[in-house]
Design a protein around this motif. Sequence first.
Motif, PDB file in Angstrom:
ATOM      1  N   GLY A   1       0.953  -1.500   0.445  1.00  0.00           N
ATOM      2  CA  GLY A   1       0.090  -0.428   0.005  1.00  0.00           C
ATOM      3  C   GLY A   1       0.708   1.224   0.265  1.00  0.00           C
ATOM      4  O   GLY A   1       2.089   1.687  -0.023  1.00  0.00           O
ATOM      5  N   ALA A   2       0.024   2.426   0.206  1.00  0.00           N
ATOM      6  CA  ALA A   2       0.695   4.152   0.476  1.00  0.00           C
ATOM      7  C   ALA A   2       1.627   4.334   0.861  1.00  0.00           C
ATOM      8  O   ALA A   2       1.394   3.686   2.453  1.00  0.00           O
ATOM      9  CB  ALA A   2      -0.501   4.736   0.066  1.00  0.00           C
ATOM     10  N   ILE A   3       2.656   4.364   0.713  1.00  0.00           N
ATOM     11  CA  ILE A   3       4.029   4.807   2.006  1.00  0.00           C
ATOM     12  C   ILE A   3       4.499   5.937   0.913  1.00  0.00           C
ATOM     13  O   ILE A   3       4.886   6.187  -0.198  1.00  0.00           O
ATOM     14  CB  ILE A   3       5.348   4.219   1.891  1.00  0.00           C
ATOM     15  CG1 ILE A   3       5.919   3.991   2.684  1.00  0.00           C
ATOM     16  CG2 ILE A   3       5.329   3.301   0.166  1.00  0.00           C
ATOM     17  CD1 ILE A   3       7.304   3.072   2.978  1.00  0.00           C
ATOM     18  N   LEU A   4       4.661   6.901   2.015  1.00  0.00           N
ATOM     19  CA  LEU A   4       5.808   8.634   1.645  1.00  0.00           C
ATOM     20  C   LEU A   4       7.268   8.373   2.401  1.00  0.00           C
ATOM     21  O   LEU A   4       7.605   7.706   2.717  1.00  0.00           O
ATOM     22  CB  LEU A   4       4.378   9.216   2.748  1.00  0.00           C
ATOM     23  CG  LEU A   4       5.155  11.384   3.143  1.00  0.00           C
ATOM     24  CD1 LEU A   4       5.153  11.299   1.351  1.00  0.00           C
ATOM     25  CD2 LEU A   4       3.968  11.095   4.023  1.00  0.00           C
ATOM     26  N   PHE A   5       7.449   9.456   0.528  1.00  0.00           N
ATOM     27  CA  PHE A   5       9.290   9.334   1.015  1.00  0.00           C
ATOM     28  C   PHE A   5       9.442  11.275   0.736  1.00  0.00           C
ATOM     29  O   PHE A   5       8.450  11.664  -0.031  1.00  0.00           O
ATOM     30  CB  PHE A   5       9.562   8.828  -0.115  1.00  0.00           C
ATOM     31  CG  PHE A   5       9.777   7.298   0.629  1.00  0.00           C
ATOM     32  CD1 PHE A   5      10.801   6.640   0.942  1.00  0.00           C
ATOM     33  CD2 PHE A   5       8.663   6.218  -0.419  1.00  0.00           C
ATOM     34  CE1 PHE A   5      10.996   5.130   0.844  1.00  0.00           C
ATOM     35  CE2 PHE A   5       8.426   5.240  -0.251  1.00  0.00           C
ATOM     36  CZ  PHE A   5      10.009   4.661   0.969  1.00  0.00           C
TER      37      PHE A   5
ATOM     38  N   TYR B   1      -5.150   5.299   6.277  1.00  0.00           N
ATOM     39  CA  TYR B   1      -6.050   4.179   6.372  1.00  0.00           C
ATOM     40  C   TYR B   1      -6.040   3.223   5.808  1.00  0.00           C
ATOM     41  O   TYR B   1      -5.408   2.714   4.863  1.00  0.00           O
ATOM     42  CB  TYR B   1      -7.672   4.717   5.884  1.00  0.00           C
ATOM     43  CG  TYR B   1      -7.962   6.396   6.592  1.00  0.00           C
ATOM     44  CD1 TYR B   1      -8.779   5.877   7.384  1.00  0.00           C
ATOM     45  CD2 TYR B   1      -7.645   7.446   6.024  1.00  0.00           C
ATOM     46  CE1 TYR B   1      -9.195   7.077   7.667  1.00  0.00           C
ATOM     47  CE2 TYR B   1      -7.709   8.164   6.681  1.00  0.00           C
ATOM     48  CZ  TYR B   1      -8.383   8.528   6.970  1.00  0.00           C
ATOM     49  OH  TYR B   1      -9.263  10.082   7.724  1.00  0.00           O
ATOM     50  N   TYR B   2      -5.761   2.225   6.095  1.00  0.00           N
ATOM     51  CA  TYR B   2      -5.777   0.592   6.692  1.00  0.00           C
ATOM     52  C   TYR B   2      -7.196  -1.133   5.968  1.00  0.00           C
ATOM     53  O   TYR B   2      -8.100  -0.276   6.601  1.00  0.00           O
ATOM     54  CB  TYR B   2      -4.930  -0.208   7.032  1.00  0.00           C
ATOM     55  CG  TYR B   2      -3.392   0.124   7.545  1.00  0.00           C
ATOM     56  CD1 TYR B   2      -1.884  -0.050   6.599  1.00  0.00           C
ATOM     57  CD2 TYR B   2      -3.050   1.976   8.087  1.00  0.00           C
ATOM     58  CE1 TYR B   2      -0.838   0.327   7.669  1.00  0.00           C
ATOM     59  CE2 TYR B   2      -1.870   2.188   7.972  1.00  0.00           C
ATOM     60  CZ  TYR B   2      -1.066   1.856   7.359  1.00  0.00           C
ATOM     61  OH  TYR B   2       0.208   2.629   7.857  1.00  0.00           O
ATOM     62  N   GLN B   3      -6.448  -1.424   5.375  1.00  0.00           N
ATOM     63  CA  GLN B   3      -7.654  -3.005   4.878  1.00  0.00           C
ATOM     64  C   GLN B   3      -7.161  -3.921   4.998  1.00  0.00           C
ATOM     65  O   GLN B   3      -6.240  -4.291   5.739  1.00  0.00           O
ATOM     66  CB  GLN B   3      -8.224  -2.563   3.467  1.00  0.00           C
ATOM     67  CG  GLN B   3      -8.829  -1.799   3.033  1.00  0.00           C
ATOM     68  CD  GLN B   3      -8.879  -2.120   1.436  1.00  0.00           C
ATOM     69  OE1 GLN B   3      -8.112  -2.562   0.162  1.00  0.00           O
ATOM     70  NE2 GLN B   3     -10.563  -1.673   0.931  1.00  0.00           N
ATOM     71  N   ALA B   4      -7.647  -5.008   6.183  1.00  0.00           N
ATOM     72  CA  ALA B   4      -7.604  -5.929   6.976  1.00  0.00           C
ATOM     73  C   ALA B   4      -8.377  -6.775   6.750  1.00  0.00           C
ATOM     74  O   ALA B   4      -9.656  -6.451   6.652  1.00  0.00           O
ATOM     75  CB  ALA B   4      -6.396  -5.766   8.301  1.00  0.00           C
TER      76      ALA B   4
ATOM     77  N   CYS C   1      -9.336   0.069   9.659  1.00  0.00           N
ATOM     78  CA  CYS C   1      -8.075   0.536  10.341  1.00  0.00           C
ATOM     79  C   CYS C   1      -7.056   1.859  10.226  1.00  0.00           C
ATOM     80  O   CYS C   1      -7.049   2.041   9.050  1.00  0.00           O
ATOM     81  CB  CYS C   1      -6.933  -0.605  10.815  1.00  0.00           C
ATOM     82  SG  CYS C   1      -7.600  -1.859  11.173  1.00  0.00           S
ATOM     83  N   ARG C   2      -8.267   2.610  11.718  1.00  0.00           N
ATOM     84  CA  ARG C   2      -7.220   4.539  11.363  1.00  0.00           C
ATOM     85  C   ARG C   2      -6.364   4.543  12.522  1.00  0.00           C
ATOM     86  O   ARG C   2      -6.462   4.371  13.657  1.00  0.00           O
ATOM     87  CB  ARG C   2      -8.285   4.738  11.097  1.00  0.00           C
ATOM     88  CG  ARG C   2      -7.727   6.542  11.235  1.00  0.00           C
ATOM     89  CD  ARG C   2      -8.668   7.739  10.819  1.00  0.00           C
ATOM     90  NE  ARG C   2      -8.850   7.905  12.309  1.00  0.00           N
ATOM     91  CZ  ARG C   2      -8.863   8.687  13.252  1.00  0.00           C
ATOM     92  NH1 ARG C   2      -7.233   9.567  13.244  1.00  0.00           N
ATOM     93  NH2 ARG C   2     -10.006   8.676  13.906  1.00  0.00           N
TER      94      ARG C   2
ATOM     95  N   TYR D   1      -4.387   1.312   2.756  1.00  0.00           N
ATOM     96  CA  TYR D   1      -5.242   1.420   1.083  1.00  0.00           C
ATOM     97  C   TYR D   1      -5.598   3.320   0.371  1.00  0.00           C
ATOM     98  O   TYR D   1      -5.518   3.645  -0.037  1.00  0.00           O
ATOM     99  CB  TYR D   1      -6.252   1.225   2.127  1.00  0.00           C
ATOM    100  CG  TYR D   1      -7.896   1.019   0.907  1.00  0.00           C
ATOM    101  CD1 TYR D   1      -7.635   0.734  -0.523  1.00  0.00           C
ATOM    102  CD2 TYR D   1      -8.560   2.291   0.755  1.00  0.00           C
ATOM    103  CE1 TYR D   1      -8.347   0.696  -1.414  1.00  0.00           C
ATOM    104  CE2 TYR D   1      -9.708   2.226  -0.183  1.00  0.00           C
ATOM    105  CZ  TYR D   1      -9.615   1.797  -1.801  1.00  0.00           C
ATOM    106  OH  TYR D   1     -10.386   2.111  -2.406  1.00  0.00           O
ATOM    107  N   GLU D   2      -5.383   4.276   1.785  1.00  0.00           N
ATOM    108  CA  GLU D   2      -5.768   5.223   1.722  1.00  0.00           C
ATOM    109  C   GLU D   2      -4.680   6.490   2.906  1.00  0.00           C
ATOM    110  O   GLU D   2      -4.407   5.685   3.255  1.00  0.00           O
ATOM    111  CB  GLU D   2      -6.644   6.035   1.582  1.00  0.00           C
ATOM    112  CG  GLU D   2      -7.322   7.244   1.521  1.00  0.00           C
ATOM    113  CD  GLU D   2      -8.709   7.828   1.514  1.00  0.00           C
ATOM    114  OE1 GLU D   2      -8.773   8.726   2.128  1.00  0.00           O
ATOM    115  OE2 GLU D   2      -9.815   6.767   1.333  1.00  0.00           O
TER     116      GLU D   2
END
Length: 284
Positions: free
Chosen positions: A139-143, A165-168, A222-223, A262-263
């Motif tokens: 998923g989304a990861i920031l650099f 925000y995560y999906q699990a 999940c947040r 996810y987001e």
Amino acid sequence: MEYSIVLPHSQKKMTLRELLENEWLIPRKVRHFLRIRKNVWRNHQPIKFHELVYANDIITLRIEKEDYSYQKVKAGFKEKLNILYEDEHLIIVNKAAGIKTHPNQPEETGTLLNDLTAYLAEKNTQPYVVHRLDKETSGAILFAKNPLVLPILGRLLEKKKIYRYYQAIVWGKLTQNCTIDKKIGRDRHDQRKRIINEHRGKTAITYVKVHQANEQNSKVYCRLATGRTHQIRVHLASIGHPIVGDPLYQNKKEKRLALHAYEMQLLHPFTQEQITVVANPGLW
């Protein structure tokens, strides 16, 4: 290294000191160097810290390379990248499951940072790690793309102004939304793992929203209110609903850990633009 930033139309009148400290969250050490070296300009003219800045002003900052350390990594394969957002200061990538965020040794390859290094080398810049995802998590990861914005993004994370925000997919039927507020600490018997430790652990809060549920498993969002290592995995396991495919916190073998970032949402630290990215495809 020079960076020019146009203040947005919504920018309120304030001093340069207030802008750097309160709006851009630039660390004290960096502000000190900018001031004593006179490395700040407004509309191409020198400006002192007590002077005012206005909407549409061009603020130019010069950052000296020796003020920052960077551990070089080997270039990987830029073709592997799935870029969700990019501008001159930051980049958000959709990480695949099964690869590490960054190498632990200088000679190590095959990580997301290696591939991002290859991509950004063509732009004469390099990536800086802001946060990480577990190897098994996608998923989304920031650099960050420069050392100026790196500590600013780090402080936004600390101030909980970057929303993730995560999906699990978890084992068992989770019937209602919940907030898991349990402290997390290291497992003294297994360095890879974390455990619930209300006495010596660090505060950890996870908000869980049920998407779908049946007797076998549940799909949840999940947040994170905090960012502890393995937080979602440990918290869900602690309420009897470990994540499907988790190699550390449940015993059933599956193809992969069913956890996906996810987001991501944040306000750009310089332009105040609302950035929202969705890392498709998700788990459902």
